[in-house]
Design a protein around this motif. Structure first.
Motif, PDB file in Angstrom:
ATOM      1  N   ILE A 189       0.837  -1.385  -0.125  1.00 29.96           N
ATOM      2  CA  ILE A 189      -0.110   0.060   0.092  1.00 29.96           C
ATOM      3  C   ILE A 189       0.851   1.397   0.147  1.00 29.96           C
ATOM      4  CG2 ILE A 189      -1.837   1.087   1.091  1.00 29.96           C
ATOM      5  CD1 ILE A 189      -2.710  -1.504   2.506  1.00 29.96           C
ATOM      6  N   ARG A 191       0.767   5.406   0.211  1.00 26.25           N
ATOM      7  CA  ARG A 191      -0.276   6.382   0.760  1.00 26.25           C
ATOM      8  C   ARG A 191       0.351   7.839   0.643  1.00 26.25           C
ATOM      9  NH1 ARG A 191      -1.596   4.523   6.665  1.00 26.25           N
ATOM     10  NH2 ARG A 191       0.234   3.466   6.447  1.00 26.25           N
ATOM     11  N   SER A 200      -8.673   5.855  -4.583  1.00 27.23           N
ATOM     12  CA  SER A 200      -7.970   4.809  -4.670  1.00 27.23           C
ATOM     13  C   SER A 200      -7.751   3.935  -6.110  1.00 27.23           C
ATOM     14  CB  SER A 200      -8.198   3.816  -3.769  1.00 27.23           C
ATOM     15  OG  SER A 200      -9.690   3.470  -3.957  1.00 27.23           O
ATOM     16  N   VAL A 230      -4.440   6.608  -3.095  1.00 27.72           N
ATOM     17  CA  VAL A 230      -3.878   5.535  -2.423  1.00 27.72           C
ATOM     18  C   VAL A 230      -3.903   4.446  -3.265  1.00 27.72           C
ATOM     19  CG1 VAL A 230      -4.305   3.868  -0.502  1.00 27.72           C
ATOM     20  CG2 VAL A 230      -4.834   6.358  -0.243  1.00 27.72           C
ATOM     21  N   VAL A 258      -9.634  -4.742  -0.176  1.00 23.21           N
ATOM     22  CA  VAL A 258      -9.789  -3.390  -0.204  1.00 23.21           C
ATOM     23  C   VAL A 258     -11.103  -2.734   0.147  1.00 23.21           C
ATOM     24  CG1 VAL A 258      -9.522  -1.527  -2.013  1.00 23.21           C
ATOM     25  CG2 VAL A 258      -7.854  -3.282  -1.893  1.00 23.21           C
ATOM     26  N   GLY A 262      -9.830  -0.999   2.920  1.00 19.84           N
ATOM     27  CA  GLY A 262      -9.139  -0.041   2.533  1.00 19.84           C
ATOM     28  C   GLY A 262      -9.292   1.460   3.122  1.00 19.84           C
ATOM     29  N   ALA A 267      -8.024   5.251   2.232  1.00 21.74           N
ATOM     30  CA  ALA A 267      -8.622   5.004   0.892  1.00 21.74           C
ATOM     31  C   ALA A 267     -10.237   5.193   0.739  1.00 21.74           C
ATOM     32  CB  ALA A 267      -8.341   3.688   0.083  1.00 21.74           C
ATOM     33  N   VAL A 269     -12.772   4.103  -0.864  1.00 23.36           N
ATOM     34  CA  VAL A 269     -13.188   2.924  -1.615  1.00 23.36           C
ATOM     35  C   VAL A 269     -14.504   3.142  -2.480  1.00 23.36           C
ATOM     36  CG1 VAL A 269     -12.028   1.421   0.032  1.00 23.36           C
ATOM     37  CG2 VAL A 269     -14.422   1.964   0.410  1.00 23.36           C
ATOM     38  N   LEU A 272     -12.745   4.062  -6.763  1.00 24.34           N
ATOM     39  CA  LEU A 272     -11.744   3.330  -6.838  1.00 24.34           C
ATOM     40  C   LEU A 272     -11.403   2.897  -8.485  1.00 24.34           C
ATOM     41  CD1 LEU A 272      -9.923   0.626  -5.763  1.00 24.34           C
ATOM     42  CD2 LEU A 272     -11.936  -0.643  -6.092  1.00 24.34           C
TER      43      LEU A 272
END
Length: 439
Positions: A189, A191, A200, A230, A258, A262, A267, A269, A272
């Motif tokens: 991951i 970030r 993300s 992310v 995720v 996530g 993140a 999500v 995405l």
């Protein structure tokens, strides 16, 4: 007579020692030594050999590396050709080897300049393609803060020579997300340094479905993280030990992880995107397109998918391989799918992203090399045409001089172009594309 005869001899005896060194010095300066001329012509020959792969297709695996690298190192190769040409020019009127070197250096410089000369035209075409597909002012909804992080131009000149500054990111490695049949799968991951909630990206590596690791393309993931994303770089089982559908099952498991975890890593999500290269692009596209088509798979709000030179129709790819075929596409696909299309027709169909085309798909950015001899560029055009005909949003960018894996040298012309338009596409997708396009 005797006196007049001996006097010049004495003068000559005195003058000759002082004149001889000057004569040798003048000769040394006027004519380069053979070793130097030979070395220079050898360098020129090497440059011609390297730059020839900007136009010649690679016939085998070892030469494919040159086919990939030569166009992306073209600024360095062109500079080398100019330097050799200048050195040869100084003695070209007196030395045959120098004249030959000058001709070779000129040929190398011209070959290396092919991608650079085409750049302005390609940029104009790509800009027009993005605007036609996404709107004239498609970045209007992007905040000024995020716009400021985008690359300023498609090509940054100094980055061609100095490299791209990826920036800083917080990285968490080897996080387990699944263990199918006892195989431990992990993800990395990346970030942003500052805390917050960020869009993300799930990154899927390539490698003919037979090799690779989440740590591949770490610099790219770091770059995205430093610009406010992310990134989840995921793993999957490899063929031939694990044939299809093991790979897509692992991608689904990673997406499920995720979705559940996530948020713990900053993140968002609900915003995405999936991004993959080559084999990883095939997995990313199938994962993005199949949601809703397979009832047992939970719907996930995938906002976009980015394919770098991804296979599209594996049956067609097997039956009509590239010529030349440096990696032996048929053997790769047979190992991945456990046989030929005649033996495994269902697997070939299920593994082909083009199978899932419909109107209600997330927007797609498809980037292919115009000289790709692993995944032919016609497959990108095929998928783009099918998506657009179905009513889905699709952007196809074909880099005319690029081979497969063109972004292996990220600061090259192709790497910079793909990065610039990927950034813009993702920003548009996360701010303008609506999730209600999902089934």
């Amino acid at each position: 007579m005797a006196v007049s005869f001996r006097a010049p001899l004495r003068r000559a005896a005195v003058e000759t020692p002082s004149a001889e060194p000057n004569l040798r010095s003048a000769t040394y300066i006027s004519h380069p030594v053979p070793f130097a001329s030979g070395l220079l012509v050898a360098v020129a020959l090497v440059l011609v050999f390297l730059t020839s792969w900007t136009v010649l297709p690679a016939p085998n695996r070892p030469l494919l590396a040159l086919g990939v690298g030569a166009p992306e190192l073209s600024p360095w190769l062109a500079l080398g050709g100019l330097v050799v040409g200048v050195l040869a020019l100084r003695a070209s009127d007196r030395d045959f080897l120098a004249r030959a070197t000058l001709v070779l250096a000129a040929v190398a410089t011209v070959l290396a300049s092919v991608p650079l000369m085409r750049l302005p035209f390609v940029v104009r075409r790509f800009d027009a393609t993005m605007q036609a597909a996404l709107g004239d002012d498609f970045l209007r909804g992007v905040s000024s803060d995020r716009r400021a992080r985008l690359r300023p131009t498609p090509i940054v000149f100094f980055d061609l020579f100095l490299g791209i500054d990826a920036g800083e990111a917080r990285v968490s490695r080897n996080i387990p997300f699944a263990a199918p049949e006892g195989v431990r799968l992990t993800l990395d991951i990346y970030r942003p340094v500052s805390a917050g909630r960020y869009p993300s990206v799930v990154q899927v590596y390539g490698g003919a479905w037979q090799r690779g690791a989440p740590g591949d393309d770490a610099k790219f993931a770091t770059y995205l993280a430093a610009r406010g994303f992310v990134v989840f770089a995921i793993d999957y089982r490899h063929a031939p030990q694990w044939p299809w559908p093991a790979q897509i099952e692992d991608v689904r498991a990673a997406l499920g992880w995720v979705r559940e975890h996530g948020g713990e890593y900053g993140a968002d999500v609900s915003r995405l995107a999936l991004l993959g290269r080559s084999a990883g692009a095939q997995l990313a596209m199938v994962a993005a397109y199949e949601f809703g088509a397979v009832p047992s798979i939970p719907v996930m709000p995938i906002r976009a998918v980015v394919s770098y030179y991804g296979p599209v129709d594996l049956t067609d790819g097997y039956r009509n391989p590239p010529r030349p075929d440096p990696l032996d596409v048929r053997s790769i696909e047979a190992a991945f799918l456990g046989g030929t299309p005649d033996q495994m027709p269902d697997r070939y169909r299920e593994a082909s992203p083009i199978t899932y085309v419909s109107r209600r798909l997330p927007p797609s950015l498809l980037i292919y090399g115009g000289r790709d001899h692993v995944v032919l560029p016609r497959f990108g055009a095929m998928l783009n045409d099918r998506l657009r005909a179905a009513g889905a949003t699709s952007v196809l960018l074909t880099i005319p001089w690029a081979e497969h894996a063109f972004d292996a040298i990220p600061n090259g012309p192709s790497g910079q172009l793909s990065l610039y338009y990927t950034e813009q596409f993702l920003e548009w997708a996360f701010t303008r594309a609506s999730p209600d396009r999902q089934p």
